[in-house]
Design a protein around this motif. Sequence first.
Motif, PDB file in Angstrom:
ATOM      1  N   TYR A 244       1.177  -1.220   0.055  1.00 58.81           N
ATOM      2  CA  TYR A 244       0.291  -0.383  -0.167  1.00 58.81           C
ATOM      3  C   TYR A 244       0.919   1.241  -0.316  1.00 58.81           C
ATOM      4  O   TYR A 244       2.211   0.824   0.763  1.00 58.81           O
ATOM      5  CB  TYR A 244      -1.022  -0.513   1.379  1.00 58.81           C
ATOM      6  CG  TYR A 244      -1.937   1.055   1.505  1.00 58.81           C
ATOM      7  CD1 TYR A 244      -2.695   1.424   0.518  1.00 58.81           C
ATOM      8  CD2 TYR A 244      -1.846   2.394   2.687  1.00 58.81           C
ATOM      9  CE1 TYR A 244      -3.656   2.782   1.357  1.00 58.81           C
ATOM     10  CE2 TYR A 244      -1.853   3.519   2.910  1.00 58.81           C
ATOM     11  CZ  TYR A 244      -3.107   3.184   2.118  1.00 58.81           C
ATOM     12  OH  TYR A 244      -3.854   5.397   1.822  1.00 58.81           O
ATOM     13  N   ASP A 245       0.725   2.169  -0.333  1.00 64.04           N
ATOM     14  CA  ASP A 245       1.116   3.150  -1.423  1.00 64.04           C
ATOM     15  C   ASP A 245       0.409   4.226  -1.374  1.00 64.04           C
ATOM     16  O   ASP A 245      -0.758   4.550  -1.833  1.00 64.04           O
ATOM     17  CB  ASP A 245       2.631   3.447  -1.608  1.00 64.04           C
ATOM     18  CG  ASP A 245       3.711   4.644  -1.689  1.00 64.04           C
ATOM     19  OD1 ASP A 245       4.061   4.991  -0.181  1.00 64.04           O
ATOM     20  OD2 ASP A 245       3.849   4.895  -2.622  1.00 64.04           O
ATOM     21  N   VAL A 246       0.804   5.460  -0.389  1.00 63.16           N
ATOM     22  CA  VAL A 246       0.659   7.056  -1.106  1.00 63.16           C
ATOM     23  C   VAL A 246       1.307   8.101  -1.481  1.00 63.16           C
ATOM     24  O   VAL A 246       2.336   7.878  -0.445  1.00 63.16           O
ATOM     25  CB  VAL A 246      -0.919   8.058   0.109  1.00 63.16           C
ATOM     26  CG1 VAL A 246      -0.838   9.298  -0.028  1.00 63.16           C
ATOM     27  CG2 VAL A 246      -1.541   6.261   0.526  1.00 63.16           C
ATOM     28  N   HIS A 247       0.678   9.112  -2.266  1.00 68.01           N
ATOM     29  CA  HIS A 247       1.837  10.429  -2.594  1.00 68.01           C
ATOM     30  C   HIS A 247       1.443  11.352  -3.228  1.00 68.01           C
ATOM     31  O   HIS A 247      -0.335  11.442  -3.405  1.00 68.01           O
ATOM     32  CB  HIS A 247       2.628   9.913  -3.912  1.00 68.01           C
ATOM     33  CG  HIS A 247       4.349   8.980  -3.496  1.00 68.01           C
ATOM     34  ND1 HIS A 247       5.195   9.913  -3.033  1.00 68.01           N
ATOM     35  CD2 HIS A 247       3.732   8.188  -3.539  1.00 68.01           C
ATOM     36  CE1 HIS A 247       6.178   8.827  -2.635  1.00 68.01           C
ATOM     37  NE2 HIS A 247       5.270   7.463  -2.691  1.00 68.01           N
ATOM     38  N   ALA A 248       0.777  12.796  -2.223  1.00 69.88           N
ATOM     39  CA  ALA A 248       0.738  13.882  -2.459  1.00 69.88           C
ATOM     40  C   ALA A 248       0.851  14.869  -3.437  1.00 69.88           C
ATOM     41  O   ALA A 248       1.972  14.189  -3.677  1.00 69.88           O
ATOM     42  CB  ALA A 248       0.945  14.626  -1.106  1.00 69.88           C
ATOM     43  N   MET A 278       4.172   1.793  -8.467  1.00 65.55           N
ATOM     44  CA  MET A 278       5.943   0.495  -8.371  1.00 65.55           C
ATOM     45  C   MET A 278       5.928   0.512  -6.745  1.00 65.55           C
ATOM     46  O   MET A 278       6.422  -0.607  -6.621  1.00 65.55           O
ATOM     47  CB  MET A 278       5.970   1.519  -8.953  1.00 65.55           C
ATOM     48  CG  MET A 278       6.524   0.075  -9.881  1.00 65.55           C
ATOM     49  SD  MET A 278       8.473   0.703 -11.176  1.00 65.55           S
ATOM     50  CE  MET A 278       8.290   1.069 -12.500  1.00 65.55           C
ATOM     51  N   HIS A 279       5.595   1.275  -6.226  1.00 62.06           N
ATOM     52  CA  HIS A 279       5.988   0.687  -4.914  1.00 62.06           C
ATOM     53  C   HIS A 279       5.296   0.295  -4.232  1.00 62.06           C
ATOM     54  O   HIS A 279       5.339  -0.689  -3.319  1.00 62.06           O
ATOM     55  CB  HIS A 279       5.900   3.079  -4.090  1.00 62.06           C
ATOM     56  CG  HIS A 279       7.245   3.327  -4.043  1.00 62.06           C
ATOM     57  ND1 HIS A 279       7.171   4.755  -4.356  1.00 62.06           N
ATOM     58  CD2 HIS A 279       7.629   3.601  -6.104  1.00 62.06           C
ATOM     59  CE1 HIS A 279       7.831   5.721  -4.562  1.00 62.06           C
ATOM     60  NE2 HIS A 279       8.172   4.526  -5.493  1.00 62.06           N
ATOM     61  N   ALA A 280       3.909   0.355  -4.744  1.00 62.11           N
ATOM     62  CA  ALA A 280       2.723  -1.154  -4.290  1.00 62.11           C
ATOM     63  C   ALA A 280       2.514  -2.124  -4.168  1.00 62.11           C
ATOM     64  O   ALA A 280       2.688  -3.168  -3.708  1.00 62.11           O
ATOM     65  CB  ALA A 280       1.913  -0.121  -4.171  1.00 62.11           C
TER      66      ALA A 280
HETATM   67 MG    MG Z   1       6.040   5.727  -2.178  1.00 61.33          MG
END
Ligand code: MG
Length: 400
Positions: A244-248, A278-280
């Motif tokens: 799981y990942d989040v970017h603002a 890709m991070h997730a």
């Molecule tokens: Mg990330």
Amino acid sequence: MSSPAPALPVAIVLVAAGKGSRAGREQAKQYVRVAGRTLLAHAIEAVATLGAPIQPVIGAADASDFAASLAELREGIRALVLPPVIGGETRQLSVKEGLEALARRSPPERVLIHDAARAFASRALLRRAADSTGPAMVPAVRMTDTIWEVSETSSRVLDRTALRAIQTPQAFAFDRILVAHRDAAASGSVDFPDDSAVAEWAGLPIGFFEGDPDNMKITQPGDFAAAEARLLAGLPDVRIGQGYDVHAFGPGASVWLGGVEISHTHALLGHSDADVLMHAITDAILGALAEGDIGSHFPPSDPRWKGASSDRFLRHAVDLLRQRGGMLAHVDGTVICEAPKVGPHRDAIRARLAEICGLTLDRVAVKATTSEELGFTGRREGIAAIATATIRLPLERSGS
Ligand code: MG
């Protein structure tokens, strides 16, 4: 001038220069993926159990496919592989190129010549070949079927007790088979079916050791399915990881999603390129391996990863999996945002992820959803992504 290196006891010539047209595939069969790796990678892994240097012979157009196959292998195995040489017009001439390459480097006392299409050579079979003595020794398998010789004029049953099917690896005194190959090529005979035939032509006495009925040669289209089933049976430890990942959002004109740059009214903020999908996926693979998370492998505090293209994070996770002898079976990612629209880029993203992960396209899923204008993604403050990855590991590694 440096003094010549001491003679090696054994080296292996691995012949992988064929076009594989009989296998009914456009791609040369040694580069077809079977259970997550190319057939050539499996073949190298098999012969590497002997611990001897491996001299690959490849097609002139196959350098990049060869390099990709090598990248799929553990470092200890890669270290055994000598720089490849380009093969000739026929299998016989390709073998000769491999032998000449060994002769230039450090001629071994004994050479095993093996076809990449036999990706299942067992350690015991390789050991029998390496331990054999005599100028030309070939693995032979007794026939279990009744054998007929069939022709238009007369057909008859042969006495199968006297018949043998000949496999590879075949083992030779290096100097003797090198001379035999040079003489055969010089005489204009360039299409012997294998090296035992070259040796026989050159008058070398042929000896036999026990072959292995499981040492299958992948030739027909149906052989790939059989090979895949056999390889998957060796990877029974199936694990699923999630990420799981989040970017603002911040100022900018495009976002990176799954390795594809998409025009947008904003960019995503992050230490790297902020490729949230890709991070997730990277975290999903690391999760399946129970090997920490992306932050523990690539700390945001490390200036090396500033602005980094996130494909290196994903490649690293896939490489960790390969070092464990495993394969990636499937990845599935979901992007959660109101905008930009992911659908028009879905296939490009899948293709990019498949290339990075060494997967066929049918094993990469990319989905997208909004959050019905609820929450931070609904307020268009950023993008979230979730992913799962399915991996398979060999049994002996589990629990470590
Ligand atoms: Mg990330």
